[in-house]
Enzyme design. Sequence first.
Site, mmCIF file in Angstrom:
data_model
loop_
_atom_site.group_PDB
_atom_site.id
_atom_site.type_symbol
_atom_site.label_atom_id
_atom_site.label_comp_id
_atom_site.label_asym_id
_atom_site.label_seq_id
_atom_site.Cartn_x
_atom_site.Cartn_y
_atom_site.Cartn_z
ATOM 1 N N ALA A 181 0.839 -1.219 0.081
ATOM 2 C CA ALA A 181 -0.050 0.178 -0.026
ATOM 3 C C ALA A 181 1.053 1.049 0.032
ATOM 4 O O ALA A 181 2.179 1.221 0.401
ATOM 5 C CB ALA A 181 -0.928 -0.042 1.246
ATOM 6 N N GLY B 246 0.540 -5.041 0.887
ATOM 7 C CA GLY B 246 -0.723 -5.066 0.118
ATOM 8 C C GLY B 246 -0.313 -5.665 -1.146
ATOM 9 O O GLY B 246 -1.566 -6.105 -1.857
ATOM 10 N N GLU C 58 -0.825 -9.116 -0.614
ATOM 11 C CA GLU C 58 -2.199 -9.581 -0.259
ATOM 12 C C GLU C 58 -3.070 -9.337 -1.543
ATOM 13 O O GLU C 58 -4.036 -10.091 -1.667
ATOM 14 C CB GLU C 58 -2.648 -8.285 0.655
ATOM 15 C CG GLU C 58 -1.957 -8.599 2.160
ATOM 16 C CD GLU C 58 -2.458 -7.475 2.873
ATOM 17 O OE1 GLU C 58 -2.107 -6.265 2.719
ATOM 18 O OE2 GLU C 58 -2.738 -7.727 4.147
ATOM 19 N N GLU D 239 4.770 -5.088 6.967
ATOM 20 C CA GLU D 239 4.111 -4.052 7.614
ATOM 21 C C GLU D 239 5.002 -3.674 9.104
ATOM 22 O O GLU D 239 4.916 -2.698 9.466
ATOM 23 C CB GLU D 239 2.807 -4.313 7.757
ATOM 24 C CG GLU D 239 1.840 -4.138 6.515
ATOM 25 C CD GLU D 239 1.935 -5.562 5.656
ATOM 26 O OE1 GLU D 239 2.618 -6.621 5.712
ATOM 27 O OE2 GLU D 239 1.130 -5.626 4.506
HETATM 28 N N1 CO8 Z 1 4.345 3.163 -0.859
HETATM 29 C C1 CO8 Z 1 4.938 4.452 -1.470
HETATM 30 N N2 CO8 Z 1 6.010 4.612 -2.187
HETATM 31 C C2 CO8 Z 1 6.927 3.360 -2.394
HETATM 32 C C3 CO8 Z 1 6.576 2.172 -1.728
HETATM 33 C C4 CO8 Z 1 5.335 1.924 -1.027
HETATM 34 N N3 CO8 Z 1 4.762 0.888 -0.282
HETATM 35 N N4 CO8 Z 1 7.516 1.126 -1.953
HETATM 36 C C5 CO8 Z 1 8.461 1.976 -2.633
HETATM 37 N N5 CO8 Z 1 8.190 3.190 -2.797
HETATM 38 C C6 CO8 Z 1 8.658 4.445 -3.699
HETATM 39 C C7 CO8 Z 1 9.854 4.849 -2.878
HETATM 40 O O1 CO8 Z 1 9.585 5.743 -1.858
HETATM 41 C C8 CO8 Z 1 10.940 5.406 -4.166
HETATM 42 O O2 CO8 Z 1 10.229 6.744 -4.370
HETATM 43 P P1 CO8 Z 1 11.095 7.728 -4.418
HETATM 44 O O3 CO8 Z 1 12.206 7.451 -5.651
HETATM 45 O O4 CO8 Z 1 10.357 9.102 -4.685
HETATM 46 O O5 CO8 Z 1 12.192 7.869 -3.067
HETATM 47 C C9 CO8 Z 1 10.498 4.477 -5.249
HETATM 48 O O6 CO8 Z 1 9.316 3.717 -5.061
HETATM 49 C C10 CO8 Z 1 11.261 3.419 -5.565
HETATM 50 O O7 CO8 Z 1 11.541 2.732 -4.263
HETATM 51 P P2 CO8 Z 1 13.102 2.199 -3.630
HETATM 52 O O8 CO8 Z 1 14.145 3.492 -3.910
HETATM 53 O O9 CO8 Z 1 12.879 2.193 -2.092
HETATM 54 O O10 CO8 Z 1 13.612 1.094 -4.363
HETATM 55 P P3 CO8 Z 1 14.450 -0.113 -3.818
HETATM 56 O O11 CO8 Z 1 14.780 -0.899 -4.966
HETATM 57 O O12 CO8 Z 1 15.723 0.583 -3.310
HETATM 58 O O13 CO8 Z 1 13.857 -0.841 -2.634
HETATM 59 C C11 CO8 Z 1 11.833 -2.049 -1.646
HETATM 60 C C12 CO8 Z 1 12.733 -1.549 -3.067
HETATM 61 C C13 CO8 Z 1 12.833 -2.888 -0.958
HETATM 62 C C14 CO8 Z 1 10.551 -2.602 -2.305
HETATM 63 C C15 CO8 Z 1 11.839 -0.668 -0.856
HETATM 64 O O14 CO8 Z 1 11.083 0.339 -1.706
HETATM 65 C C16 CO8 Z 1 10.514 -0.882 0.381
HETATM 66 O O15 CO8 Z 1 11.048 -1.401 1.036
HETATM 67 N N6 CO8 Z 1 9.188 -0.578 -0.171
HETATM 68 C C17 CO8 Z 1 8.067 -0.515 1.012
HETATM 69 C C18 CO8 Z 1 7.809 -2.123 1.204
HETATM 70 C C19 CO8 Z 1 6.704 -2.054 2.070
HETATM 71 O O16 CO8 Z 1 6.886 -1.914 3.387
HETATM 72 N N7 CO8 Z 1 5.546 -2.617 1.990
HETATM 73 C C20 CO8 Z 1 4.634 -2.428 2.931
HETATM 74 C C21 CO8 Z 1 3.790 -1.084 2.691
HETATM 75 S S1 CO8 Z 1 2.279 -1.201 3.911
HETATM 76 C C22 CO8 Z 1 1.077 -1.945 3.426
HETATM 77 O O17 CO8 Z 1 1.217 -2.610 2.259
HETATM 78 C C23 CO8 Z 1 -0.080 -1.998 4.399
HETATM 79 C C24 CO8 Z 1 -1.188 -3.085 3.755
HETATM 80 C C25 CO8 Z 1 -2.216 -2.595 4.376
HETATM 81 C C26 CO8 Z 1 -3.673 -2.676 3.557
HETATM 82 C C27 CO8 Z 1 -3.028 -2.804 1.917
HETATM 83 C C28 CO8 Z 1 -4.155 -2.790 1.031
HETATM 84 C C29 CO8 Z 1 -3.574 -2.804 -0.524
#
Ligand code: CO8
Length: 257
Positions: free
Chosen positions: A65, A108, A111, A131
């Site tokens: 998400a 998400g 999911e 999460e």
């Molecule tokens: N939300 C918003 N932006 C994101 C997300 C995210 N989940 N994941 C990546 N991005 C963005 C980054 O902020 C970045 O943007 P910017 O260039 O503007 O800084 C861009 O995407 C590229 O990401 P990275 O530079 O971080 O790329 P890497 O290759 O270094 O890393 C990862 C990739 C490991 C996937 C890393 O981006 C990461 O850890 N992302 C977050 C993963 C995460 O924690 N996901 C869980 C989110 S919470 C959730 O899903 C709650 C579920 C509840 C219900 C869901 C309903 C659908």
Amino acid sequence: MTYETIKVETRGGVGLVTLDRPKALNALNSTLMAELLEALQAFDRDAKIGAVVITGSAKAFAAGADIKEMQALDFVDAYMRDFIGGWNDVSTVRKPMIAAVAGYALGGGCELAMMCDFIIAADTARFGQPEITLGTIPGMGGTQRLTRAVGKAKAMDLCLTGRMMDAEEAERAGLVARIVPANELIETAIKAAETIAGFSQPSVRMAKESVDRAFELTLAEGILFERRLFHSLFATEDQKEGMTAFSEKRKAQFKNR
Ligand code: CO8
């Protein structure tokens, strides 16, 4: 229909939705989920479509998400507007949906893939429920569907440590139906969807309904439910055609009747 965050196309009887927020690794925000639901419901209504494939990019199916959208949310807001409550409607689509996953399927994203009927993974796929690392927990079925798919031990491991599992571990655990080389992912998923779309659609719907009931019913009730559906299919022309075609050693011509 033009969308901002997804691409939608048809390949014969197959509907293909590609999540398309490359700069955010396909993070699921309100716009994307609203568009995805609209596209899926349109495919559900379209008699020419027999199955749907949902995919992302080579780097990410969806990295969760959208954290930036959720960051400032408070409890009362989240509770009162039942934040993400409607997103579960993806699981109410009646036609079979295949998640074709390459790269990250996190939070998400994992999911969403689990709301599909099965997952075909590229060898690059990585699944996780991170999460916990954000001070929260899965909110769209991660603790429920993942536990049913892979069992308590691995679901606890993933939800409590936030670690990712690769495609091979996910297949061994039962989360993933098949793994294919990344460059064959879409083609394989579409081929599987075409196969499904080519069968008699009443039997396809009932097979999906019946497998889904296995998660809700006791074994005795589930077997009864299955047998009643099985009996009902003898009322279709397609059952006669399917069995006649087998006897006559030819391919069945189903009419979805
Ligand atoms: N939300 C918003 N932006 C994101 C997300 C995210 N989940 N994941 C990546 N991005 C963005 C980054 O902020 C970045 O943007 P910017 O260039 O503007 O800084 C861009 O995407 C590229 O990401 P990275 O530079 O971080 O790329 P890497 O290759 O270094 O890393 C990862 C990739 C490991 C996937 C890393 O981006 C990461 O850890 N992302 C977050 C993963 C995460 O924690 N996901 C869980 C989110 S919470 C959730 O899903 C709650 C579920 C509840 C219900 C869901 C309903 C659908």
